[in-house]
Motif scaffolding. Structure first.
Motif, PDB file in Angstrom:
ATOM      1  N   UNK A   1      53.402  90.013 132.936  1.00  0.00           N
ATOM      2  CA  UNK A   1      52.525  90.266 132.018  1.00  0.00           C
ATOM      3  C   UNK A   1      52.054  88.828 131.403  1.00  0.00           C
ATOM      4  N   UNK A   2      50.767  88.387 131.297  1.00  0.00           N
ATOM      5  CA  UNK A   2      50.182  87.158 130.671  1.00  0.00           C
ATOM      6  C   UNK A   2      49.857  87.745 129.245  1.00  0.00           C
ATOM      7  N   UNK A   3      50.522  86.616 128.306  1.00  0.00           N
ATOM      8  CA  UNK A   3      50.139  86.775 126.929  1.00  0.00           C
ATOM      9  C   UNK A   3      49.542  85.462 126.488  1.00  0.00           C
ATOM     10  N   UNK A   4      48.473  85.360 126.054  1.00  0.00           N
ATOM     11  CA  UNK A   4      47.780  84.125 125.673  1.00  0.00           C
ATOM     12  C   UNK A   4      48.280  83.822 124.017  1.00  0.00           C
ATOM     13  N   UNK A   5      48.497  82.795 123.687  1.00  0.00           N
ATOM     14  CA  UNK A   5      48.988  82.190 122.461  1.00  0.00           C
ATOM     15  C   UNK A   5      47.648  82.000 121.506  1.00  0.00           C
ATOM     16  N   UNK A   6      47.922  82.294 120.183  1.00  0.00           N
ATOM     17  CA  UNK A   6      46.776  82.032 119.333  1.00  0.00           C
ATOM     18  C   UNK A   6      46.413  80.538 119.007  1.00  0.00           C
ATOM     19  N   UNK A   7      45.292  80.261 118.570  1.00  0.00           N
ATOM     20  CA  UNK A   7      44.865  78.919 118.156  1.00  0.00           C
ATOM     21  C   UNK A   7      45.027  77.881 119.126  1.00  0.00           C
ATOM     22  N   UNK A   8      45.535  76.634 118.810  1.00  0.00           N
ATOM     23  CA  UNK A   8      45.469  75.374 119.553  1.00  0.00           C
ATOM     24  C   UNK A   8      46.714  75.870 120.544  1.00  0.00           C
ATOM     25  N   UNK A   9      47.673  76.720 120.324  1.00  0.00           N
ATOM     26  CA  UNK A   9      48.911  76.988 121.150  1.00  0.00           C
ATOM     27  C   UNK A   9      48.557  77.649 122.370  1.00  0.00           C
ATOM     28  N   UNK A  10      47.284  77.806 122.437  1.00  0.00           N
ATOM     29  CA  UNK A  10      46.689  78.582 123.719  1.00  0.00           C
ATOM     30  C   UNK A  10      46.735  77.494 124.976  1.00  0.00           C
ATOM     31  N   UNK A  11      46.892  76.121 124.588  1.00  0.00           N
ATOM     32  CA  UNK A  11      47.038  75.216 125.237  1.00  0.00           C
ATOM     33  C   UNK A  11      48.555  74.762 125.864  1.00  0.00           C
TER      34      UNK A  11
ATOM     35  N   UNK B   1      51.028  79.596 125.954  1.00  0.00           N
ATOM     36  CA  UNK B   1      50.980  80.800 126.605  1.00  0.00           C
ATOM     37  C   UNK B   1      51.598  81.090 127.581  1.00  0.00           C
ATOM     38  N   UNK B   2      52.121  82.317 128.064  1.00  0.00           N
ATOM     39  CA  UNK B   2      53.250  82.842 128.809  1.00  0.00           C
ATOM     40  C   UNK B   2      52.852  83.698 129.721  1.00  0.00           C
ATOM     41  N   UNK B   3      53.532  83.649 131.014  1.00  0.00           N
ATOM     42  CA  UNK B   3      53.532  84.692 131.803  1.00  0.00           C
ATOM     43  C   UNK B   3      55.001  85.214 131.849  1.00  0.00           C
ATOM     44  N   UNK B   4      55.268  86.408 131.254  1.00  0.00           N
ATOM     45  CA  UNK B   4      56.500  86.775 130.729  1.00  0.00           C
ATOM     46  C   UNK B   4      57.123  87.912 132.252  1.00  0.00           C
ATOM     47  N   UNK B   5      58.060  87.951 132.531  1.00  0.00           N
ATOM     48  CA  UNK B   5      58.842  88.434 133.684  1.00  0.00           C
ATOM     49  C   UNK B   5      59.724  89.646 132.847  1.00  0.00           C
ATOM     50  N   UNK B   6      59.675  90.733 133.683  1.00  0.00           N
ATOM     51  CA  UNK B   6      60.576  91.792 133.203  1.00  0.00           C
ATOM     52  C   UNK B   6      61.208  92.548 134.472  1.00  0.00           C
ATOM     53  N   UNK B   7      62.447  93.239 134.155  1.00  0.00           N
ATOM     54  CA  UNK B   7      62.965  93.978 135.208  1.00  0.00           C
ATOM     55  C   UNK B   7      63.041  95.387 134.557  1.00  0.00           C
ATOM     56  N   UNK B   8      63.295  96.364 135.108  1.00  0.00           N
ATOM     57  CA  UNK B   8      63.632  97.676 134.778  1.00  0.00           C
ATOM     58  C   UNK B   8      65.108  97.976 134.673  1.00  0.00           C
ATOM     59  N   UNK B   9      65.237  98.625 133.117  1.00  0.00           N
ATOM     60  CA  UNK B   9      66.698  98.470 133.054  1.00  0.00           C
ATOM     61  C   UNK B   9      67.300  97.674 132.051  1.00  0.00           C
TER      62      UNK B   9
END
Length: 294
Positions: free
Chosen positions: A273-283, A286-294
């Motif tokens: 899932x992509x989460x874009x950071x606020x303000x200047x930190x968008x640059x 910002x992250x693509x977070x990884x998850x696994x079930x369990x």
């Protein structure tokens, strides 16, 4: 021996407490389960998301073999597409047989567009004229596991998802004809600002919501699961909505985060899932977070 008045009162108090407890247990067993977590997705890592080319959506592509993951952002829109007014690209998806589909919208008009790349590399465009009452935005698409149907959603607070024949895959579609809405997924719980969905099974969707309010599920920016009553097709099906967790909101900057696209890779069981950071930190973070079930 006769029971004294204080003892009798204590007895009544204990009995009343037991009745109250038993009633609460019966009520709790009879009450419907709230729309809250039914499974656990654990964060396992993250990658930086480039604000120009990786800030809107992402998709894993199985065909051709060894294809890299695909991303979308304002920097991935071809000049020939943006010059015709299609200035926003959303969260894409790909069928298991290699058709990659990007959703596009423009600022005005009565249509939205899906740009399709076939496994051989050629591109084609499928335009959908809005149905009565349909919102103009085109934030995401999700191709069903059988490849024949494509889901899409609308911005804002909604009680449905839209179902289309998959452009380029379903034999009823043609770039020279309107891509019609075939049916709807009727949700049992409202959702808000869904930015992406992906199938994790034949009748299960995982969705990323940019909901800034939190009143629908008791949390902002939730990861949602939608269980369909049947595989999507030409007739309406129902969808049961569950909030699984809040998505990560971490940055060196404070302010409003924006949750974007989502992808589930069935080959590895990895959810991203992509989460874009606020303000200047968008640059910067910002992250693509990884998850696994369990």
């Amino acid at each position: 021996m006769p029971v004294s008045t204080p003892a009798r009162q204590r007895c009544h108090t204990v009995l009343a407490g037991l009745v109250t407890l038993a009633t609460a247990v019966v009520v709790s067993l009879a009450a419907p389960a709230p729309a809250s977590a039914a499974e656990t997705w654990t964060e396992t890592g993250s990658d930086r998301a480039d604000p120009l080319t990786e800030s809107q959506g992402l998709a894993s592509v199985e065909v051709p073999a060894n294809s890299p993951n695909r991303y979308t952002g304002i920097g991935t829109i071809p000049l020939g597409v943006s010059s015709r007014g299609w200035n926003h690209v959303g969260d894409p998806d790909a069928s298991y047989n290699g058709y990659y589909i990007e959703p596009y919208q423009r600022d005005s008009g009565n249509s939205k567009m899906f740009r399709v790349q076939a496994p051989g590399g050629g591109w084609s465009e499928y335009v959908h004229t809005l149905s009565p009452g349909e919102a103009l935005n085109n934030s995401w698409d999700a191709v069903s596991p059988d490849g024949q149907w494509m889901l899409s959603g609308e911005w804002g607070t909604m009680n449905r998802l839209l179902v289309f024949p998959t452009p380029g895959v379903n034999a009823s579609t043609s770039p020279s004809a309107n891509l019609p809405q075939a049916s709807s997924v009727v949700l049992d719980h409202a959702v808000r600002d869904v930015q992406g969905c992906d199938f994790s099974g034949p009748t299960t969707l995982l969705c990323s919501s940019d909901d800034p309010d939190g009143s629908l599920f008791g949390m902002t920016k939730p990861l949602l699961r939608i269980d369909l009553s049947a595989a999507p097709g030409g007739t309406d099906v129902s969808g049961h909505v569950t909030a699984l967790r809040q998505l990560p909101l971490r940055s060196a900057c404070s302010g409003s985060f924006e949750v974007e696209g989502i992808d589930y890779d069935r080959r590895t069981g990895t959810l991203r899932v992509i989460v874009v950071s606020p303000g200047f930190c968008v640059l910067t973070d910002s992250k693509t977070y990884k998850f696994t079930r369990g």
